[in-house]
Enzyme design. Structure first.
Site, PDB file in Angstrom:
ATOM      1  N   CYS A  43       3.784   5.770  23.961  1.00 15.36           N
ATOM      2  CA  CYS A  43       4.857   6.675  23.533  1.00 15.36           C
ATOM      3  C   CYS A  43       4.766   6.823  22.021  1.00 15.36           C
ATOM      4  O   CYS A  43       3.705   6.532  21.440  1.00 15.36           O
ATOM      5  CB  CYS A  43       6.230   6.188  23.998  1.00 15.36           C
ATOM      6  SG  CYS A  43       6.745   4.599  23.325  1.00 15.36           S
TER       7      CYS A  43
ATOM      8  N   CYS B  71      10.706   1.891  22.740  1.00 16.62           N
ATOM      9  CA  CYS B  71      11.685   2.259  23.778  1.00 16.62           C
ATOM     10  C   CYS B  71      11.037   2.466  25.150  1.00 16.62           C
ATOM     11  O   CYS B  71      11.229   1.676  26.068  1.00 16.62           O
ATOM     12  CB  CYS B  71      12.452   3.523  23.383  1.00 16.62           C
ATOM     13  SG  CYS B  71      13.449   3.319  21.898  1.00 16.62           S
ATOM     14  N   ARG B  72      10.262   3.541  25.294  1.00 21.28           N
ATOM     15  CA  ARG B  72       9.752   3.923  26.627  1.00 21.28           C
ATOM     16  C   ARG B  72       8.529   3.130  27.061  1.00 21.28           C
ATOM     17  O   ARG B  72       8.513   2.545  28.154  1.00 21.28           O
ATOM     18  CB  ARG B  72       9.412   5.428  26.645  1.00 21.28           C
ATOM     19  CG  ARG B  72      10.616   6.326  26.509  1.00 21.28           C
ATOM     20  CD  ARG B  72      10.228   7.753  26.159  1.00 21.28           C
ATOM     21  NE  ARG B  72       9.672   7.842  24.805  1.00 21.28           N
ATOM     22  CZ  ARG B  72       9.155   8.924  24.262  1.00 21.28           C
ATOM     23  NH1 ARG B  72       9.105  10.046  24.971  1.00 21.28           N
ATOM     24  NH2 ARG B  72       8.691   8.914  23.031  1.00 21.28           N
TER      25      ARG B  72
ATOM     26  N   ASP C 160      12.733  10.868  25.213  1.00 18.16           N
ATOM     27  CA  ASP C 160      12.876   9.805  24.229  1.00 18.16           C
ATOM     28  C   ASP C 160      14.358   9.408  24.147  1.00 18.16           C
ATOM     29  O   ASP C 160      15.204  10.224  23.767  1.00 18.16           O
ATOM     30  CB  ASP C 160      12.388  10.330  22.872  1.00 18.16           C
ATOM     31  CG  ASP C 160      12.357   9.236  21.824  1.00 18.16           C
ATOM     32  OD1 ASP C 160      12.922   8.148  22.066  1.00 18.16           O
ATOM     33  OD2 ASP C 160      11.762   9.470  20.766  1.00 18.16           O
TER      34      ASP C 160
HETATM   35  P1  4NP Z   1       9.742   5.486  21.809  1.00 14.61           P
HETATM   36  O1  4NP Z   1      11.064   5.920  21.025  1.00 14.61           O
HETATM   37  O2  4NP Z   1       8.666   6.472  21.441  1.00 14.61           O
HETATM   38  O3  4NP Z   1      10.134   5.604  23.255  1.00 14.61           O
HETATM   39  O4  4NP Z   1       9.422   4.075  21.387  1.00 14.61           O
HETATM   40  C1  4NP Z   1      11.069   6.028  19.621  1.00 14.61           C
HETATM   41  C2  4NP Z   1      11.400   4.942  18.872  1.00 14.61           C
HETATM   42  C3  4NP Z   1      11.412   5.044  17.483  1.00 14.61           C
HETATM   43  C4  4NP Z   1      11.126   6.244  16.879  1.00 14.61           C
HETATM   44  C5  4NP Z   1      10.803   7.335  17.652  1.00 14.61           C
HETATM   45  C6  4NP Z   1      10.779   7.230  19.026  1.00 14.61           C
HETATM   46  N1  4NP Z   1      11.186   6.346  15.473  1.00 14.61           N
HETATM   47  O5  4NP Z   1      11.003   7.471  14.966  1.00 14.61           O
HETATM   48  O6  4NP Z   1      11.386   5.349  14.784  1.00 14.61           O
END
Ligand code: 4NP
Length: 150
Positions: free
Chosen positions: A7, A12-13, A118
Site C-alpha cells: 500500500c 494501515c492496509r 485508504d
Molecule cells: P496505508 O495508509 O497506505 O494503508 O498504510 C496510509 C498511511 C499513511 C499515509 C498514507 C496512507 N501517510 O501519508 O502518512
C-alpha cells in the site's frame, strides 16, 4: 510461494493484509511466506497504525510486531505475487519497473478492478477495510493454490 502486500504507507492496509494472510496460510498448513511494503518511505521501521493493530486484535490477529518497509526493485525478484491495494500503488510499483516478467507478478489485491480504500483519515473505515481484506485473503489462498497446482 512468496506473497507481498503493498500500500502507500505500509501502516494501515498492507500490514492488515500481511498479518491476516500469514495466519490464514498457517491455519491452512501451507508453507508460504508473506510480507508487506509501502511505496512511500515516511513510516519505515514503524509499527502499524494503532487502529489497524486494534481491529486486527479484535478479530484474532496479532500484527503488533510487524514493521514498515519501503517497496524496492529487489522485491520484484524475491516475490511471486505482488498484491497492491489501489491504482496509485499499481502505478508507483510499475514506475520502478514495468519489465513484463515483473509486471505479470503485480495485481490489484481486490478483484474486478476494485480498490481497498485508504482508511488513514477516517477511523470508521478500519473495520470495513479489515473485513474486506480478511474475506479476500481467504479467496486468494484458494486462487493461488489452484493456479500453482496447474
Ligand atoms: P496505508 O495508509 O497506505 O494503508 O498504510 C496510509 C498511511 C499513511 C499515509 C498514507 C496512507 N501517510 O501519508 O502518512
Amino acid at each position: 510461494m512468496k506473497i507481498l502486500m503493498v500500500c502507500l504507507g505500509n501502516i494501515c492496509r498492507s500490514p492488515l493484509a500481511e498479518g491476516v494472510m500469514r495466519q490464514l496460510v498457517a491455519e491452512a498448513g501451507l508453507d508460504w511466506q508473506v510480507a508487506s511494503a509501502g511505496t512511500g518511505n515516511w513510516h519505515v521501521s514503524q509499527p502499524a497504525d494503532k487502529r489497524s493493530i486494534a481491529v486486527a486484535r479484535d478479530f484474532g490477529y496479532d500484527i503488533s510486531k510487524q514493521r514498515a518497509q519501503q517497496f524496492n526493485q529487489e522485491m520484484f525478484e524475491s516475490f511471486d505475487h505482488i498484491l497492491v491495494m489501489d491504482r496509485n500503488n499499481l502505478r508507483d510499483v510499475l514506475r520502478i519497473s514495468d519489465h513484463p516478467e515483473y509486471r505479470r507478478k503485480v495485481m490489484l489485491f481486490l478483484p474486478d478492478e476494485l480498490e481497498v480504500t485508504d482508511p488513514y483519515f477516517d477511523d470508521q473505515l478500519f473495520e470495513p477495510v479489515f473485513m474486506q481484506i480478511e474475506e479476500r485473503c481467504r479467496q486468494l489462498i484458494e486462487e493461488i493454490k489452484a493456479k500453482s497446482e496447474l
